[in-house]
Motif scaffolding. Structure first.
Motif, PDB file in Angstrom:
ATOM      1  N   GLY A  59      37.082   3.758 -27.993  1.00 42.05           N
ATOM      2  CA  GLY A  59      36.894   4.158 -26.607  1.00 42.05           C
ATOM      3  C   GLY A  59      35.604   3.573 -26.069  1.00 42.05           C
ATOM      4  O   GLY A  59      34.944   2.773 -26.738  1.00 42.05           O
ATOM      5  N   ARG A  60      35.237   3.972 -24.859  1.00 41.47           N
ATOM      6  CA  ARG A  60      34.043   3.406 -24.218  1.00 41.47           C
ATOM      7  C   ARG A  60      33.315   4.490 -23.430  1.00 41.47           C
ATOM      8  O   ARG A  60      33.943   5.355 -22.819  1.00 41.47           O
ATOM      9  CB  ARG A  60      34.418   2.290 -23.233  1.00 41.47           C
ATOM     10  CG  ARG A  60      35.322   1.217 -23.768  1.00 41.47           C
ATOM     11  CD  ARG A  60      35.761   0.279 -22.648  1.00 41.47           C
ATOM     12  NE  ARG A  60      36.806  -0.639 -23.066  1.00 41.47           N
ATOM     13  CZ  ARG A  60      37.441  -1.476 -22.265  1.00 41.47           C
ATOM     14  NH1 ARG A  60      37.146  -1.493 -20.970  1.00 41.47           N
ATOM     15  NH2 ARG A  60      38.373  -2.280 -22.717  1.00 41.47           N
ATOM     16  N   ILE A  61      31.999   4.422 -23.458  1.00 41.50           N
ATOM     17  CA  ILE A  61      31.201   5.133 -22.469  1.00 41.50           C
ATOM     18  C   ILE A  61      30.800   4.097 -21.428  1.00 41.50           C
ATOM     19  O   ILE A  61      30.472   2.952 -21.759  1.00 41.50           O
ATOM     20  CB  ILE A  61      29.966   5.827 -23.080  1.00 41.50           C
ATOM     21  CG1 ILE A  61      29.074   4.827 -23.825  1.00 41.50           C
ATOM     22  CG2 ILE A  61      30.385   6.966 -24.004  1.00 41.50           C
ATOM     23  CD1 ILE A  61      27.738   5.411 -24.283  1.00 41.50           C
ATOM     24  N   VAL A  62      30.874   4.466 -20.157  1.00 47.56           N
ATOM     25  CA  VAL A  62      30.669   3.496 -19.087  1.00 47.56           C
ATOM     26  C   VAL A  62      29.738   4.064 -18.025  1.00 47.56           C
ATOM     27  O   VAL A  62      29.573   5.286 -17.903  1.00 47.56           O
ATOM     28  CB  VAL A  62      32.014   3.083 -18.434  1.00 47.56           C
ATOM     29  CG1 VAL A  62      32.929   2.449 -19.461  1.00 47.56           C
ATOM     30  CG2 VAL A  62      32.694   4.285 -17.791  1.00 47.56           C
ATOM     31  N   TYR A  63      29.134   3.180 -17.264  1.00 44.32           N
ATOM     32  CA  TYR A  63      28.290   3.582 -16.143  1.00 44.32           C
ATOM     33  C   TYR A  63      28.110   2.376 -15.220  1.00 44.32           C
ATOM     34  O   TYR A  63      28.210   1.220 -15.653  1.00 44.32           O
ATOM     35  CB  TYR A  63      26.927   4.109 -16.614  1.00 44.32           C
ATOM     36  CG  TYR A  63      26.162   3.163 -17.507  1.00 44.32           C
ATOM     37  CD1 TYR A  63      25.211   2.291 -16.986  1.00 44.32           C
ATOM     38  CD2 TYR A  63      26.392   3.145 -18.884  1.00 44.32           C
ATOM     39  CE1 TYR A  63      24.498   1.423 -17.809  1.00 44.32           C
ATOM     40  CE2 TYR A  63      25.691   2.280 -19.709  1.00 44.32           C
ATOM     41  CZ  TYR A  63      24.741   1.428 -19.170  1.00 44.32           C
ATOM     42  OH  TYR A  63      24.058   0.560 -19.987  1.00 44.32           O
ATOM     43  N   PRO A  64      27.862   2.634 -13.927  1.00 43.77           N
ATOM     44  CA  PRO A  64      27.704   1.534 -12.970  1.00 43.77           C
ATOM     45  C   PRO A  64      26.245   1.093 -12.855  1.00 43.77           C
ATOM     46  O   PRO A  64      25.324   1.907 -13.006  1.00 43.77           O
ATOM     47  CB  PRO A  64      28.182   2.159 -11.662  1.00 43.77           C
ATOM     48  CG  PRO A  64      27.791   3.597 -11.789  1.00 43.77           C
ATOM     49  CD  PRO A  64      27.915   3.952 -13.245  1.00 43.77           C
ATOM     50  N   VAL A  65      26.042  -0.184 -12.588  1.00 45.09           N
ATOM     51  CA  VAL A  65      24.712  -0.688 -12.237  1.00 45.09           C
ATOM     52  C   VAL A  65      24.860  -1.620 -11.041  1.00 45.09           C
ATOM     53  O   VAL A  65      25.918  -2.230 -10.825  1.00 45.09           O
ATOM     54  CB  VAL A  65      24.013  -1.427 -13.403  1.00 45.09           C
ATOM     55  CG1 VAL A  65      23.837  -0.527 -14.604  1.00 45.09           C
ATOM     56  CG2 VAL A  65      24.767  -2.692 -13.783  1.00 45.09           C
TER      57      VAL A  65
END
Length: 289
Positions: free
Chosen positions: A68-74
Motif C-alpha cells: 500500500g501507500r501513504i500519500v500527501y500533496p505538495v
C-alpha cells in the motif's frame, strides 16, 4: 474501463478533487514503510507516495498485510525545492492520523497498492513500537533464494519484486532479472519457465535480437557517427549486430522480456534495448539511457 482514459482522468484531478477520493474521517494507524517511493504530477500539485507492506488499525488492533501507500500533496514550489522524498524513512514504523482511499473501480493494469492508500493528516510518532509490525519486518528482511538447475541462484529483491541473478549467455556471464509478484509464487514459476525457454535456444535469440536491433538502429547510429569529434569506423547492419553486447535480460512472468546491450560507443555510451515476448519473438528495439 480503458487504462489510458482512467490515468488521464486521475492526472486531471485538482487537489480538492483528489482529496475527496479519500474518506472524510481520519483514523489512527501504525504503518511499516518498505519498498519504493515517488511523486506524480497532477493538476496543480504533486502526489507524493511512500510504500508500505503492512499497517495496524489502532482502533481495532487488526494487522493488515499487503502493499500500500501513504500519500500527501505538495506544491510545485515544494517539489522544485527538492527533498520531498526525504520525509519518511524506509523500514520504519510511523503512527499516523490518515484518511483511507474510498474503493472504486479500476482497469486492468493498475496496481492493487493504488487502492490501498492513506492520505496523511498528521504524523503522530516516528519509530513507534509495534510487536506485530516488528515481526512483519523481520520476515521481510529474511532472504528469499530460489535455486534453479538452469538459471542458478536467484535472490528476491522484495522492494522491486524481482529475482536477481546471473546466467551464462553465449559463453559470457550476464545479469538476469525476473519481474514477479513477490506474494504470488505462480509468477515466480512462470518467469523461470519463460527464461529457461530463452536460455535453451539462446543462439537463435541472440542472433534475432542483434539482427532486429541492427535493422532498426543502424541508420540512427550512422547519424550519431557523423557528429563524433574524431573519425570512427563506418557502421553497417552487419557491424552493428556484431558490436553490440548483451549485458542483461529482464523477464516478466507473462513471457515479455527486455534485453539490454552495450552500444560499443556507437551512441556515445547509451544502451540498446530490445523488447519482445517468448511467444512472438523480438518486437522492437530502441536506443536508451
Amino acid at each position: 474501463m480503458d487504462l489510458l482514459k482512467y490515468m488521464r482522468s486521475q492526472n486531471a484531478m485538482t487537489q480538492d478533487e483528489w482529496e475527496r477520493t479519500f474518506e472524510e474521517d481520519a483514523r489512527e494507524i501504525l504503518v511499516l514503510l518498505a519498498g519504493g517511493q515517488g511523486a506524480s504530477k497532477r493538476n496543480g500539485f504533486w502526489d507524493v507516495s511512500h510504500y508500505f507492506i503492512a499497517y495496524v488499525d489502532c482502533q481495532t488492533g487488526a494487522l493488515h498485510t499487503g502493499d500500500g501507500r501513504i500519500v500527501y500533496p505538495v506544491s510545485d514550489e515544494e517539489h522544485d525545492a527538492g527533498g520531498i522524498l526525504d520525509r519518511f524513512r524506509r523500514e520504519a514504523v510511523y503512527r499516523l492520523k490518515a484518511r483511507k482511499k474510498i474503493p472504486h473501480e479500476i482497469p486492468e493494469g493498475v496496481t492493487a497498492s493504488s487502492q490501498n492508500e492513506f492520505l496523511i493528516v498528521e504524523v503522530l510518532e516516528e519509530d513507534a513500537l509495534c510487536p506485530a509490525l516488528k515481526e512483519v519486518l523481520a520476515d521481510y528482511r529474511r532472504p528469499v533464494v530460489v535455486t534453479d538447475e538452469v538459471l542458478g541462484e536467484l535472490t528476491l529483491d522484495k522492494d522491486y519484486d524481482t529475482f536477481e541473478g546471473e546466467i551464462l549467455w553465449r559463453g559470457e556471464q550476464i545479469c538476469l532479472s525476473l519481474e514477479v509478484d513477490a506474494a504470488d509464487e505462480d509468477t515466480w514459476t512462470a518467469a523461470v519457465q519463460a527464461m529457461r525457454q530463452m536460455v535453451a535456444d539462446q543462439a537463435a535469440w541472440d542472433r534475432d535480437m542483434r539482427a532486429f536491433a541492427a535493422r532498426e538502429l543502424t541508420q540512427l547510429a550512422c547519424e550519431w557517427r557523423e557528429s563524433a569529434d574524431e573519425e570512427v569506423p563506418e557502421i553497417t547492419e552487419g557491424s552493428f549486430a556484431r558490436r553490440i553486447e548483451l549485458r542483461s535480460i529482464a523477464m516478466d512472468a507473462d513471457g515479455s522480456f527486455s534485453g539490454y546491450f552495450d552500444d560499443d560507443d556507437m551512441f556515445f555510451g547509451h544502451c540498446v534495448v530490445v523488447y519482445g515476448t517468448v511467444a512472438d519473438g523480438v518486437t522492437s528495439a530502441v536506443m536508451a539511457g
